[in-house]
Design a protein around this motif. Structure first.
Motif, PDB file in Angstrom:
ATOM      1  N   SER A 131       1.262  35.781  -7.690  1.00  0.00           N
ATOM      2  CA  SER A 131      -0.118  35.754  -7.203  1.00  0.00           C
ATOM      3  C   SER A 131      -0.179  34.906  -5.938  1.00  0.00           C
ATOM      4  N   GLN A 132      -1.305  35.003  -5.254  1.00  0.00           N
ATOM      5  CA  GLN A 132      -1.521  34.215  -4.051  1.00  0.00           C
ATOM      6  C   GLN A 132      -2.848  33.460  -4.160  1.00  0.00           C
ATOM      7  N   ARG A 133      -3.088  32.875  -5.321  1.00  0.00           N
ATOM      8  CA  ARG A 133      -4.338  32.169  -5.577  1.00  0.00           C
ATOM      9  C   ARG A 133      -4.609  31.081  -4.542  1.00  0.00           C
ATOM     10  N   LYS A 134      -3.619  30.234  -4.291  1.00  0.00           N
ATOM     11  CA  LYS A 134      -3.794  29.156  -3.316  1.00  0.00           C
ATOM     12  C   LYS A 134      -4.035  29.734  -1.928  1.00  0.00           C
ATOM     13  N   THR A 194       0.558  41.182  -2.949  1.00  0.00           N
ATOM     14  CA  THR A 194       0.408  40.900  -4.383  1.00  0.00           C
ATOM     15  C   THR A 194      -0.942  41.365  -4.910  1.00  0.00           C
ATOM     16  N   ARG A 195      -1.731  41.989  -4.065  1.00  0.00           N
ATOM     17  CA  ARG A 195      -3.066  42.439  -4.459  1.00  0.00           C
ATOM     18  C   ARG A 195      -3.270  43.911  -4.087  1.00  0.00           C
ATOM     19  N   PRO A 196      -2.646  44.832  -4.807  1.00  0.00           N
ATOM     20  CA  PRO A 196      -2.833  46.250  -4.488  1.00  0.00           C
ATOM     21  C   PRO A 196      -4.283  46.693  -4.638  1.00  0.00           C
ATOM     22  N   ASP A 197      -5.100  45.919  -5.350  1.00  0.00           N
ATOM     23  CA  ASP A 197      -6.511  46.268  -5.523  1.00  0.00           C
ATOM     24  C   ASP A 197      -7.316  46.165  -4.231  1.00  0.00           C
ATOM     25  N   ILE A 198      -6.785  45.471  -3.218  1.00  0.00           N
ATOM     26  CA  ILE A 198      -7.491  45.387  -1.939  1.00  0.00           C
ATOM     27  C   ILE A 198      -6.839  46.257  -0.864  1.00  0.00           C
ATOM     28  N   GLY A 223      -7.240  34.508  -8.704  1.00  0.00           N
ATOM     29  CA  GLY A 223      -5.965  34.362  -9.398  1.00  0.00           C
ATOM     30  C   GLY A 223      -5.270  35.660  -9.766  1.00  0.00           C
ATOM     31  N   ARG A 224      -5.874  36.776  -9.442  1.00  0.00           N
ATOM     32  CA  ARG A 224      -5.285  38.075  -9.785  1.00  0.00           C
ATOM     33  C   ARG A 224      -3.993  38.277  -8.998  1.00  0.00           C
ATOM     34  N   GLY A 225      -3.039  38.991  -9.602  1.00  0.00           N
ATOM     35  CA  GLY A 225      -1.767  39.228  -8.932  1.00  0.00           C
ATOM     36  C   GLY A 225      -1.005  40.353  -9.593  1.00  0.00           C
ATOM     37  N   LEU A 226       0.295  40.342  -9.422  1.00  0.00           N
ATOM     38  CA  LEU A 226       1.176  41.353 -10.001  1.00  0.00           C
ATOM     39  C   LEU A 226       1.902  40.778 -11.205  1.00  0.00           C
TER      40      LEU A 226
END
Length: 191
Positions: A71-74, A128-132, A166-169
């Motif tokens: 994920s890339q939360r930070k 890491t966010r295919p949803d976007i 916090g979403r990720g793969l």
């Protein structure tokens, strides 16, 4: 300077060395090969073994019994802080349904450099966010001449990211090689 990768396979075992500027990952299933590379590097450079991978190039790596999550939360939170949107209103989707963006001479122009920088960061985030990915591909089409409508679409993506930072793969542990995929298309806007 880009990401460099060297992979070595000996007797069916793999060792990989991944380098970006002064950050490095040594990984693989050959413990002796990994140890050999670490010793060789230590003889030439001052290196520090930080243990298991936790963070690399803005990507957080979390291991659990279920598998590995990237994920890339930070990165998301830092981006939101940079643009002053940590307290923004949340969006439940990254793009408005049936949104049609275009170039029109009567639209209010936006700061091209700022727009390009934001969209570039969203492109990196989409690893890491295919949803976007779809929404980012839409806004990236206007990097040469962004307008207020285009920036509003970028802002919508940022508001969505705030709601799902916090979403990720998730790469699940399992005993098979089945791959699950994700797709978000509109068939070239024909429907």
């Amino acid at each position: 300077m880009g990401l460099n990768r060297v992979t070595q396979t000996i007797h069916g075992k793999v060792t990989a060395l991944i380098v970006y500027v002064d950050d490095m990952i040594i990984t693989g299933d050959d413990k002796e090969g990994i140890s050999r590379i670490q010793k060789q590097l230590a003889s030439e450079f001052k290196i520090k073994n930080l243990g298991g991978l936790k963070y690399f190039l803005g990507i957080e790596v979390v291991r659990s019994r279920q598998g590995i999550c990237l994920s890339q939360r930070k990165y998301v939170l830092d981006l939101l802080a940079e643009v002053g949107m940590l307290e923004c209103k949340l969006a439940d989707t990254p793009i408005t349904q049936n949104l049609k963006l275009s170039e029109c001479s009567d639209q209010v122009p936006m700061n091209k450099g700022r727009y390009q920088k934001l969209v570039g960061k969203l492109i990196y985030l989409s690893h890491t966010r295919p949803d976007i990915a779809y929404a980012v591909s839409v806004v990236s089409q206007f990097m040469h001449s962004p307008s207020k409508d285009h920036m509003d679409a970028v802002t919508r993506i940022l508001r969505y990211l705030k709601s799902s930072a916090g979403r990720g793969l998730m790469f699940s542990k399992n005993d098979h090689l089945k791959v699950d995929g994700y797709i978000d298309v509109d068939w070239a806007g024909k429907f």
